[in-house]
Motif scaffolding. Sequence first.
Motif, PDB file in Angstrom:
ATOM      1  N   GLY A 150      39.273  82.594   4.328  1.00 24.63           N
ATOM      2  CA  GLY A 150      37.874  82.313   4.048  1.00 24.63           C
ATOM      3  C   GLY A 150      37.637  80.823   4.252  1.00 24.63           C
ATOM      4  O   GLY A 150      38.444  80.002   3.845  1.00 24.63           O
ATOM      5  N   LEU A 151      36.571  80.470   4.929  1.00 28.44           N
ATOM      6  CA  LEU A 151      36.285  79.064   5.143  1.00 28.44           C
ATOM      7  C   LEU A 151      35.020  78.695   4.386  1.00 28.44           C
ATOM      8  O   LEU A 151      34.014  79.381   4.469  1.00 28.44           O
ATOM      9  CB  LEU A 151      36.089  78.772   6.630  1.00 28.44           C
ATOM     10  CG  LEU A 151      37.337  78.875   7.511  1.00 28.44           C
ATOM     11  CD1 LEU A 151      36.973  78.579   8.953  1.00 28.44           C
ATOM     12  CD2 LEU A 151      38.414  77.930   7.027  1.00 28.44           C
ATOM     13  N   THR A 187      26.591  75.532   7.878  1.00 28.52           N
ATOM     14  CA  THR A 187      26.443  76.912   7.444  1.00 28.52           C
ATOM     15  C   THR A 187      27.813  77.570   7.496  1.00 28.52           C
ATOM     16  O   THR A 187      28.785  76.953   7.934  1.00 28.52           O
ATOM     17  CB  THR A 187      25.441  77.654   8.357  1.00 28.52           C
ATOM     18  OG1 THR A 187      25.447  79.032   7.989  1.00 28.52           O
ATOM     19  CG2 THR A 187      25.827  77.539   9.822  1.00 28.52           C
ATOM     20  N   TYR A 188      27.890  78.790   7.024  1.00 26.71           N
ATOM     21  CA  TYR A 188      29.160  79.489   7.159  1.00 26.71           C
ATOM     22  C   TYR A 188      29.438  79.739   8.633  1.00 26.71           C
ATOM     23  O   TYR A 188      28.532  80.067   9.397  1.00 26.71           O
ATOM     24  CB  TYR A 188      29.140  80.822   6.397  1.00 26.71           C
ATOM     25  CG  TYR A 188      29.304  80.621   4.911  1.00 26.71           C
ATOM     26  CD1 TYR A 188      30.563  80.318   4.395  1.00 26.71           C
ATOM     27  CD2 TYR A 188      28.222  80.716   4.044  1.00 26.71           C
ATOM     28  CE1 TYR A 188      30.722  80.104   3.033  1.00 26.71           C
ATOM     29  CE2 TYR A 188      28.369  80.507   2.690  1.00 26.71           C
ATOM     30  CZ  TYR A 188      29.626  80.200   2.177  1.00 26.71           C
ATOM     31  OH  TYR A 188      29.792  79.985   0.846  1.00 26.71           O
ATOM     32  N   ILE A 189      30.697  79.552   9.008  1.00 30.03           N
ATOM     33  CA  ILE A 189      31.057  79.754  10.413  1.00 30.03           C
ATOM     34  C   ILE A 189      32.170  80.782  10.494  1.00 30.03           C
ATOM     35  O   ILE A 189      32.905  80.990   9.526  1.00 30.03           O
ATOM     36  CB  ILE A 189      31.553  78.441  11.080  1.00 30.03           C
ATOM     37  CG1 ILE A 189      32.620  77.779  10.180  1.00 30.03           C
ATOM     38  CG2 ILE A 189      30.410  77.510  11.380  1.00 30.03           C
ATOM     39  CD1 ILE A 189      33.501  76.822  10.914  1.00 30.03           C
ATOM     40  N   TYR A 232      35.601  77.906  14.140  1.00 34.37           N
ATOM     41  CA  TYR A 232      36.369  76.801  13.574  1.00 34.37           C
ATOM     42  C   TYR A 232      37.457  76.326  14.523  1.00 34.37           C
ATOM     43  O   TYR A 232      37.675  75.126  14.666  1.00 34.37           O
ATOM     44  CB  TYR A 232      36.992  77.201  12.229  1.00 34.37           C
ATOM     45  CG  TYR A 232      37.828  76.068  11.660  1.00 34.37           C
ATOM     46  CD1 TYR A 232      37.210  74.992  11.022  1.00 34.37           C
ATOM     47  CD2 TYR A 232      39.206  76.033  11.840  1.00 34.37           C
ATOM     48  CE1 TYR A 232      37.946  73.916  10.564  1.00 34.37           C
ATOM     49  CE2 TYR A 232      39.951  74.963  11.378  1.00 34.37           C
ATOM     50  CZ  TYR A 232      39.328  73.904  10.741  1.00 34.37           C
ATOM     51  OH  TYR A 232      40.047  72.840  10.300  1.00 34.37           O
ATOM     52  N   ILE A 233      38.167  77.262  15.149  1.00 31.96           N
ATOM     53  CA  ILE A 233      39.346  76.805  15.913  1.00 31.96           C
ATOM     54  C   ILE A 233      39.036  76.339  17.338  1.00 31.96           C
ATOM     55  O   ILE A 233      39.913  75.796  17.998  1.00 31.96           O
ATOM     56  CB  ILE A 233      40.488  77.857  15.950  1.00 31.96           C
ATOM     57  CG1 ILE A 233      40.082  79.097  16.730  1.00 31.96           C
ATOM     58  CG2 ILE A 233      40.984  78.178  14.563  1.00 31.96           C
ATOM     59  CD1 ILE A 233      41.286  79.996  17.003  1.00 31.96           C
ATOM     60  N   VAL A 234      37.791  76.483  17.798  1.00 31.55           N
ATOM     61  CA  VAL A 234      37.489  76.043  19.169  1.00 31.55           C
ATOM     62  C   VAL A 234      37.831  74.553  19.414  1.00 31.55           C
ATOM     63  O   VAL A 234      38.516  74.235  20.391  1.00 31.55           O
ATOM     64  CB  VAL A 234      36.026  76.351  19.551  1.00 31.55           C
ATOM     65  CG1 VAL A 234      35.571  75.508  20.732  1.00 31.55           C
ATOM     66  CG2 VAL A 234      35.899  77.834  19.905  1.00 31.55           C
TER      67      VAL A 234
END
Lengths: 256, 263
Positions: free
Chosen positions: B49-50, B58-60, B65-67
């Motif tokens: 969970g991030l 905002t929630y992603i 995230y890992i791009v």
Amino acid sequence: MPDTASHEPGGLAVRDVSFRYGSRTALDGVGFEVAPGRFAALLGPNGAGKSTLFSLLTRLFTTRDGRILVAGHDLSRHPRAALARMGVVFQSQTLDLDLTIRQNLSYFAALHGLSGREAALRIDAALERLAIADRAGEKARNLNGGHRRRTEIARALVHRPSVLLLDEPTVGLDAAARAAITDHVHRLAAEDGLTVLWATHLTDEVTDGDRLVVLHRGRVLADGECGALRGGRSLRDYFLATTGADAPEAVPGGPA
Amino acid sequence: MSHHLVALRAIVLREALRFVHQRERFLAALVRPLVWLVVFAAGFRAALGLSIIPPYQTYITYETYIVPGLCGMILLFNGMQSSLSLVYDRETGSMRLLLTAPLPRGWLLFCKLLGSTAIGILQVYAFLAVAFAFGIEMSAAGYVAALPALLLAGLMLGALGLAISSLVRQLENFAGVMNFVIFPMFFLSTALYPLWKMAESSDLLRDICAANPFTHAVELIRFALYGQVNGMAFLWVLLSLAAFLALALWGYDPARGMVRRKG
């Protein structure tokens, strides 16, 4: 800036050069001079120190012991002036095989500050000189060993150096290509006035009129005109006698 | 055009021409991060969970995230790969040929570095285009703002590779260095998990990640992709670049003789 202390501004001078790898001495007070327009053969068995000397001559690394003058320029004090006057053919193959002959030469010309029309003209002239102009558009990969070597020699001439260094340039070539390359470079000295230093362990690449420097275990054992040095003996016998019988790899035509 | 610029153009052009001829290298560079993006991220999305952390507002998804981390990965591999080619070049002689050019050695090495970084940046944009097709979109400004960040990060990682190539003499040793450099740098960074997630398992781990230059390269790219500047990351990357460059110059100094080989 030219070094006025040098008597031979166009030639090559190696003066009292020593080099050590850790505790092992690779070169011990090596000195010789090659006059402008002369073909000098640096003859020595494997492990004599030829490669180390070439690394110092091409400034891959430097030593504080001794001096090297290229066309009158001190290699350690004015490295760029000295390198600009020097053409090098390395023992290992250094062409980009996926690029064309012309692309290979253009890259090198640019490293020497040549571009555009000036570079194109010089590249044409160098390829013409080595008789490979008709292959200019081909990829280096499609060339045989002899033609690749010729390309490397042509490349080393693009910036019109006055000193040409070749480190065992015939390694891996067949007899015909070997003879053709040896002949070509002899002509570059005789006809174009280029100063040539040709490192080899093969005695049949040296002619009587050449300057001969015999290097063995990091020292110069003999230095003079080849014909005068060998006297009545064959160069091979002279070379074996000078370096001792512990250098069987120096026998031309022996096991490779 | 001055001698310096003529040489720069030729060296960069040579890198580009060589790259064009190495299609498998380009495919590998593209497929590697895509595998991570598609397979790895899909599996981890549920497990991790991030929370909302800068620069995100905002929630992603985990993929999003890992791009930036994967962009960094491309540059890391590219930097190491081109230094691998330097070690190989040095063996075969084309590095020696380059070093006989009558130009300052530092400039020649910098040209080489810039050439390989340019290739790395092209790969990153190719990857971002594919990621876009997978629905991971940045703003147009983000793609533009990422360029200087990618350049700086690429130069830093390339300089690291250059420094390593000057210190490593044999290809076999280099394979070891790849394992001891690429994997720790990648895994001990914020490429895959944010720092606070690392801190949950170990403070030491978090500290190592925070000191890793690769973390800062990734964060610099991450913020840039959202049109922001991470000053701390910028400074870290800049300082690392200076340090690695100095190390590379020292390694290639002919008088120091790191390039020396028994011969």
